[in-house]
Design an enzyme around this catalytic site. Sequence first.
Site, PDB file in Angstrom:
ATOM      1  N   CYS A 121       0.583  -0.739  -0.181  1.00 23.26           N
ATOM      2  CA  CYS A 121      -0.022  -0.159  -0.200  1.00 23.26           C
ATOM      3  C   CYS A 121       0.624   1.517   0.140  1.00 23.26           C
ATOM      4  O   CYS A 121       1.788   2.380   0.812  1.00 23.26           O
ATOM      5  CB  CYS A 121      -1.022   0.280   1.032  1.00 23.26           C
ATOM      6  SG  CYS A 121      -0.864   1.227   2.589  1.00 23.26           S
ATOM      7  N   GLU A 122       0.644   2.302  -0.887  1.00 22.21           N
ATOM      8  CA  GLU A 122       1.272   3.446  -0.959  1.00 22.21           C
ATOM      9  C   GLU A 122       1.137   4.246  -0.105  1.00 22.21           C
ATOM     10  O   GLU A 122       1.766   5.145  -0.016  1.00 22.21           O
ATOM     11  CB  GLU A 122       1.032   3.780  -2.412  1.00 22.21           C
ATOM     12  CG  GLU A 122      -0.107   5.071  -2.164  1.00 22.21           C
ATOM     13  CD  GLU A 122       0.022   5.576  -4.511  1.00 22.21           C
ATOM     14  OE1 GLU A 122       0.182   4.493  -4.890  1.00 22.21           O
ATOM     15  OE2 GLU A 122      -1.668   6.153  -4.123  1.00 22.21           O
ATOM     16  N   HIS A 123      -0.013   3.791   0.702  1.00 25.83           N
ATOM     17  CA  HIS A 123       0.340   4.847   1.592  1.00 25.83           C
ATOM     18  C   HIS A 123       0.693   4.785   3.033  1.00 25.83           C
ATOM     19  O   HIS A 123       1.245   5.410   3.757  1.00 25.83           O
ATOM     20  CB  HIS A 123      -1.223   4.564   2.394  1.00 25.83           C
ATOM     21  CG  HIS A 123      -2.085   5.447   1.401  1.00 25.83           C
ATOM     22  ND1 HIS A 123      -3.588   5.425   1.481  1.00 25.83           N
ATOM     23  CD2 HIS A 123      -2.137   6.625   0.715  1.00 25.83           C
ATOM     24  CE1 HIS A 123      -3.872   5.627   0.116  1.00 25.83           C
ATOM     25  NE2 HIS A 123      -3.314   6.371  -0.501  1.00 25.83           N
ATOM     26  N   HIS A 124       1.264   3.483   3.459  1.00 21.42           N
ATOM     27  CA  HIS A 124       1.848   2.812   4.450  1.00 21.42           C
ATOM     28  C   HIS A 124       3.265   2.158   4.368  1.00 21.42           C
ATOM     29  O   HIS A 124       3.556   1.483   5.297  1.00 21.42           O
ATOM     30  CB  HIS A 124       1.045   2.582   5.445  1.00 21.42           C
ATOM     31  CG  HIS A 124      -0.202   2.936   6.392  1.00 21.42           C
ATOM     32  ND1 HIS A 124      -1.919   2.891   5.260  1.00 21.42           N
ATOM     33  CD2 HIS A 124      -1.009   3.769   6.853  1.00 21.42           C
ATOM     34  CE1 HIS A 124      -2.376   3.921   5.650  1.00 21.42           C
ATOM     35  NE2 HIS A 124      -1.939   4.370   6.873  1.00 21.42           N
ATOM     36  N   GLN A 162      -5.198  -0.707  -3.843  1.00 21.49           N
ATOM     37  CA  GLN A 162      -6.005  -1.598  -4.547  1.00 21.49           C
ATOM     38  C   GLN A 162      -6.748  -1.441  -5.770  1.00 21.49           C
ATOM     39  O   GLN A 162      -6.980  -1.833  -6.524  1.00 21.49           O
ATOM     40  CB  GLN A 162      -7.251  -2.157  -3.899  1.00 21.49           C
ATOM     41  CG  GLN A 162      -7.645  -3.522  -3.705  1.00 21.49           C
ATOM     42  CD  GLN A 162      -7.621  -4.054  -2.977  1.00 21.49           C
ATOM     43  OE1 GLN A 162      -8.123  -4.147  -1.846  1.00 21.49           O
ATOM     44  NE2 GLN A 162      -9.689  -4.767  -2.633  1.00 21.49           N
ATOM     45  N   HIS A 190      -5.027  -5.748   3.981  1.00 22.25           N
ATOM     46  CA  HIS A 190      -4.335  -4.811   3.902  1.00 22.25           C
ATOM     47  C   HIS A 190      -4.071  -4.867   5.582  1.00 22.25           C
ATOM     48  O   HIS A 190      -4.435  -4.199   6.998  1.00 22.25           O
ATOM     49  CB  HIS A 190      -5.388  -3.248   3.828  1.00 22.25           C
ATOM     50  CG  HIS A 190      -5.892  -3.070   2.432  1.00 22.25           C
ATOM     51  ND1 HIS A 190      -4.703  -2.377   1.081  1.00 22.25           N
ATOM     52  CD2 HIS A 190      -6.538  -3.951   1.736  1.00 22.25           C
ATOM     53  CE1 HIS A 190      -5.927  -2.010   0.148  1.00 22.25           C
ATOM     54  NE2 HIS A 190      -6.225  -3.485   0.186  1.00 22.25           N
ATOM     55  N   CYS A 192      -2.013  -2.743   7.248  1.00 26.06           N
ATOM     56  CA  CYS A 192      -2.313  -1.483   7.555  1.00 26.06           C
ATOM     57  C   CYS A 192      -3.577  -0.770   8.731  1.00 26.06           C
ATOM     58  O   CYS A 192      -3.718  -0.676   9.084  1.00 26.06           O
ATOM     59  CB  CYS A 192      -2.388  -0.367   6.553  1.00 26.06           C
ATOM     60  SG  CYS A 192      -3.231  -0.029   5.241  1.00 26.06           S
TER      61      CYS A 192
HETATM   62 ZN   LIG Z   1      -2.206   1.298   3.524  1.00 27.59          ZN
END
Ligand SMILES: [Zn+2]
Length: 235
Positions: A121-124, A162, A190, A192
Site C-alpha cells: 500500500c502506497e500510504h503506509h 487496491q 491490508h 495497515c
Molecule cells: Zn495503507
Amino acid sequence: MADQLPEHVRSLVDEIETEIGEDGHEAEGRLRSELIAGRLELGAPEDSGAVEDAVRRILAEIGEDPDRQGLLRTPQRVHRMYTELTAGYHVDPARLINGAIFDVDYSEMVIVKDIPFYSLCEHHLLPFFGQAAVAYIPKGRVIGLSKIPRIVEMYARRLQVQERMTQQIADFLQQHLEPFGVGVVVEATHLCAVMRGVRKPGTVMTTSAVLGIFRSKDRTRAEFFAHLERAAPGA
Ligand SMILES: [Zn+2]
C-alpha cells in the site's frame, strides 16, 4: 533504464515477462518466494547508499541500535527487499505479452480466478495481499492463460492502492485485446488496516473494475460474479 537494474531485480522482471517454469504456477510461486527469502537471508554485499542510510535513521528514530548484531545488515536487506517488491515498475508489457495473443474465433467468457498477489500500500508501505479474478469476452483475440497472473504480478509489485491496481489490470486487457469487455475483482487484506487502528483481522476489501459489455450488460456482469461465487473444482 532496464539494463541498469541490479541482477536480482532483473531476474524477477524476467520471470514476470517470460515463460520460465511455466508448468505449475503454485510451485513456481513458492520457489520464487523461497529464492527471495534465501537471497534476503544471505544478505549479499551491496553498496551502502542513501536507502541504507535512511533505514539506519529509521532504526535509530524508533529507539533501536542500528549497530547491534541482528540489525547490522538490515538496511541492505530492506533496500534489496523494496527493489524486489517494486520490480513491477520495470516490467516491459511488450515483452510480457510477446507472442501470446492469438486470433481465435471464440466469444464466450474467459475467466481466470484465485490469482494470488502481494502488493504494497502506497500510504503506509505495508503489504496488502489476496486474490484477483480476471474475465473477458474475446472479440477475435485471446491471450495465453499464463499471461494473466503475470499481468496481475506486474501491477502488484509496485506501490499501489487496491482500486487503482484493479483498474490497471482491466485497462491493460482492454487496451491489448480490445475485447467486448473486461471484468476484474480483487479481494485483499491490508496489513495497515489489520495491524494498526481498527484491528479487525479478517477484514477483506473488495474492488472491481468492469469495462465494455461487463459494464453495459447486467446479465454479463451477473454471469461473471456467479462464476466467482462457485468454489474452484477440487476445493
Ligand atoms: Zn495503507
